[in-house]
Design a protein around this motif. Structure first.
Motif, PDB file in Angstrom:
ATOM      1  N   ALA A 235       0.847  -1.184   0.000  1.00  0.00           N
ATOM      2  CA  ALA A 235       0.000   0.000   0.000  1.00  0.00           C
ATOM      3  C   ALA A 235       0.883   1.235   0.000  1.00  0.00           C
ATOM      4  N   ASP A 236       0.353   2.324  -0.551  1.00  0.00           N
ATOM      5  CA  ASP A 236       1.117   3.564  -0.529  1.00  0.00           C
ATOM      6  C   ASP A 236       0.920   4.264   0.818  1.00  0.00           C
ATOM      7  N   THR A 237       1.384   5.477   0.935  1.00  0.00           N
ATOM      8  CA  THR A 237       1.339   6.183   2.213  1.00  0.00           C
ATOM      9  C   THR A 237      -0.067   6.539   2.648  1.00  0.00           C
ATOM     10  N   ASN A 238      -1.040   6.389   1.747  1.00  0.00           N
ATOM     11  CA  ASN A 238      -2.439   6.632   2.089  1.00  0.00           C
ATOM     12  C   ASN A 238      -3.225   5.339   2.257  1.00  0.00           C
ATOM     13  N   GLY A 239      -2.520   4.204   2.229  1.00  0.00           N
ATOM     14  CA  GLY A 239      -3.180   2.926   2.382  1.00  0.00           C
ATOM     15  C   GLY A 239      -3.750   2.349   1.101  1.00  0.00           C
ATOM     16  N   LYS A 240      -3.471   2.964  -0.028  1.00  0.00           N
ATOM     17  CA  LYS A 240      -3.992   2.505  -1.310  1.00  0.00           C
ATOM     18  C   LYS A 240      -3.164   1.333  -1.822  1.00  0.00           C
ATOM     19  N   ARG A 241      -3.811   0.209  -2.140  1.00  0.00           N
ATOM     20  CA  ARG A 241      -3.108  -0.951  -2.694  1.00  0.00           C
ATOM     21  C   ARG A 241      -2.928  -0.742  -4.197  1.00  0.00           C
ATOM     22  N   PHE A 242      -1.941   0.067  -4.526  1.00  0.00           N
ATOM     23  CA  PHE A 242      -1.763   0.518  -5.904  1.00  0.00           C
ATOM     24  C   PHE A 242      -1.286  -0.593  -6.832  1.00  0.00           C
ATOM     25  N   ILE A 243      -0.511  -1.551  -6.318  1.00  0.00           N
ATOM     26  CA  ILE A 243      -0.063  -2.661  -7.161  1.00  0.00           C
ATOM     27  C   ILE A 243      -1.265  -3.493  -7.594  1.00  0.00           C
ATOM     28  N   ARG A 244      -2.184  -3.755  -6.664  1.00  0.00           N
ATOM     29  CA  ARG A 244      -3.386  -4.503  -7.001  1.00  0.00           C
ATOM     30  C   ARG A 244      -4.209  -3.756  -8.043  1.00  0.00           C
ATOM     31  N   GLU A 245      -4.253  -2.416  -7.914  1.00  0.00           N
ATOM     32  CA  GLU A 245      -4.980  -1.624  -8.909  1.00  0.00           C
ATOM     33  C   GLU A 245      -4.308  -1.706 -10.270  1.00  0.00           C
ATOM     34  N   MET A 246      -2.974  -1.686 -10.284  1.00  0.00           N
ATOM     35  CA  MET A 246      -2.241  -1.828 -11.546  1.00  0.00           C
ATOM     36  C   MET A 246      -2.548  -3.169 -12.204  1.00  0.00           C
ATOM     37  N   ILE A 247      -2.579  -4.234 -11.386  1.00  0.00           N
ATOM     38  CA  ILE A 247      -2.860  -5.559 -11.920  1.00  0.00           C
ATOM     39  C   ILE A 247      -4.262  -5.599 -12.530  1.00  0.00           C
ATOM     40  N   ASP A 248      -5.223  -4.991 -11.836  1.00  0.00           N
ATOM     41  CA  ASP A 248      -6.598  -4.950 -12.358  1.00  0.00           C
ATOM     42  C   ASP A 248      -6.667  -4.191 -13.676  1.00  0.00           C
ATOM     43  N   VAL A 249      -5.960  -3.057 -13.753  1.00  0.00           N
ATOM     44  CA  VAL A 249      -5.944  -2.266 -14.988  1.00  0.00           C
ATOM     45  C   VAL A 249      -5.348  -3.080 -16.131  1.00  0.00           C
ATOM     46  N   ALA A 250      -4.217  -3.750 -15.873  1.00  0.00           N
ATOM     47  CA  ALA A 250      -3.560  -4.540 -16.914  1.00  0.00           C
ATOM     48  C   ALA A 250      -4.444  -5.702 -17.363  1.00  0.00           C
ATOM     49  N   ARG A 251      -5.109  -6.356 -16.431  1.00  0.00           N
ATOM     50  CA  ARG A 251      -5.970  -7.489 -16.773  1.00  0.00           C
ATOM     51  C   ARG A 251      -7.203  -7.038 -17.571  1.00  0.00           C
ATOM     52  N   ASP A 252      -7.849  -5.968 -17.067  1.00  0.00           N
ATOM     53  CA  ASP A 252      -9.136  -5.566 -17.634  1.00  0.00           C
ATOM     54  C   ASP A 252      -9.015  -4.764 -18.922  1.00  0.00           C
ATOM     55  N   ARG A 253      -7.982  -3.900 -18.974  1.00  0.00           N
ATOM     56  CA  ARG A 253      -7.893  -2.980 -20.112  1.00  0.00           C
ATOM     57  C   ARG A 253      -6.646  -3.187 -20.965  1.00  0.00           C
ATOM     58  N   GLY A 254      -5.661  -3.895 -20.436  1.00  0.00           N
ATOM     59  CA  GLY A 254      -4.435  -4.117 -21.189  1.00  0.00           C
ATOM     60  C   GLY A 254      -3.416  -3.006 -21.038  1.00  0.00           C
ATOM     61  N   GLU A 255      -3.893  -1.799 -20.725  1.00  0.00           N
ATOM     62  CA  GLU A 255      -3.002  -0.639 -20.624  1.00  0.00           C
ATOM     63  C   GLU A 255      -3.751   0.483 -19.912  1.00  0.00           C
ATOM     64  N   GLY A 256      -3.025   1.249 -19.090  1.00  0.00           N
ATOM     65  CA  GLY A 256      -3.676   2.367 -18.412  1.00  0.00           C
ATOM     66  C   GLY A 256      -2.742   3.032 -17.417  1.00  0.00           C
ATOM     67  N   GLU A 257      -3.298   3.937 -16.606  1.00  0.00           N
ATOM     68  CA  GLU A 257      -2.507   4.715 -15.652  1.00  0.00           C
ATOM     69  C   GLU A 257      -3.072   4.582 -14.247  1.00  0.00           C
ATOM     70  N   VAL A 258      -2.167   4.651 -13.260  1.00  0.00           N
ATOM     71  CA  VAL A 258      -2.534   4.586 -11.848  1.00  0.00           C
ATOM     72  C   VAL A 258      -1.775   5.677 -11.106  1.00  0.00           C
TER      73      VAL A 258
END
Length: 295
Positions: A235-258
């Motif tokens: 998680a980042d300094t705000n508690g956001k699980r950003f790696i998990r969000e990146m994985i979801d973006v890559a799986r669902d859309r193939g490409e994106g920004e976080v």
């Protein structure tokens, strides 16, 4: 009371993910970098304005003025001029050695044809800016640089300045080079991404690779201690699980920004970061740019 699971994981890999105090002096220093970049941009525009007036008034006689130290050289800022065919006409800086040559295919340290981008942009829109990397005589490194340009008749005037913040466009350029390297070498490319001498760690820009199924970090040029560990619960300094969000973006859309907050390996301060991620085979490839201090 047991700490949250993501904090325990972070402690095991040596990174405290709870909000980290950023001292007022550190925050001020980061803010000052942003102000310096803005000031350089304003000074570059003012110099470009003066150069344009001089060229309109004097015609090609003005070109000699741009190649002399004096009126059109301000510290690290200087004017250079090319024609619409890519012929280099004048310069008040180290690029004076290019006068008389065609620079259409000139590339920056990453292989980006930035001169062609300037030419195409000037022909189509008349003015604009291009981001690239160029050797900075003050640091001895290939630092991020912005060229702001303007077409005046059949001449193109350019003023460039170094910026302490690498842009997302430069990060994406590095990312696509990494994808190409992987497609050429396969998993053997990960060692290059992790190496300081591999060409994929540039100041605060670096490439990271994470497995989409196992969430293992296979490469991280900015924080090599993560390599071989699971990153999904980070998680980042705000508690956001950003790696998990990146994985979801890559799986669902193939490409994106976080967007998230992270420690900048160059400044060692917690800053806002924006990363572009791409799915390649069963991996997540990513690279990002720091955008300013985290408040």
């Amino acid at each position: 009371m047991k700490p949250p699971q993501h904090l325990l994981l972070a402690l095991m890999i040596g990174l405290a993910t709870a909000p980290m105090p950023v001292h007022a002096t550190e925050s001020a220093a980061t803010t000052q970098r942003a102000q310096q970049a803005a000031d350089s941009g304003s000074r570059a525009q003012a110099l470009l304005d003066r150069a344009e007036r001089h060229l309109v008034d004097k015609g090609d006689e003005a070109l000699a003025s741009f190649s002399r130290a004096g009126e059109f050289v301000e510290g690290e800022l200087y004017v250079f001029a090319i024609d619409t065919q890519g012929n280099f006409l004048a310069s008040g800086g180290s690029s004076i050695t290019l006068i008389g040559r065609n620079v259409t295919d000139l590339q920056d340290s990453e292989g980006r044809s930035f001169m062609r981008e300037i030419l195409d942009g000037a022909r189509a829109q008349g003015a604009g800016r291009v981001e690239y990397r160029w050797r900075n005589p003050s640091t001895g490194r290939n630092d991020p640089k912005i060229a702001t340009y303007r077409k005046v008749g059949e001449r193109i005037l350019v003023v460039g300045y170094y910026t302490p913040f690498a842009s997302l466009e430069l990060a994406k350029s590095l990312l696509w080079r990494a994808v190409h390297q992987y497609k050429t070498q396969g998993d053997a490319a990960f060692a290059r991404f992790n190496s300081l001498n591999g060409g994929f760690v540039q100041d605060d820009l670096y490439v990271f690779v994470i497995g989409l199924d196992d969430e293992i970090v296979y490469a991280n040029g900015g924080h090599p201690r993560f390599v071989g560990r699971k990153g999904g619960e980070l998680a980042d300094t705000n508690g956001k699980r950003f790696i998990r969000e990146m994985i979801d973006v890559a799986r669902d859309r193939g490409e994106g920004e976080v967007e998230y907050t992270w420690r900048n390996p160059l400044t060692q301060k917690v800053e806002h970061k924006r990363s572009h991620v791409i799915r390649v085979d069963n991996y997540l490839f990513g690279a990002g740019a720091f955008t300013g201090p985290a408040r």
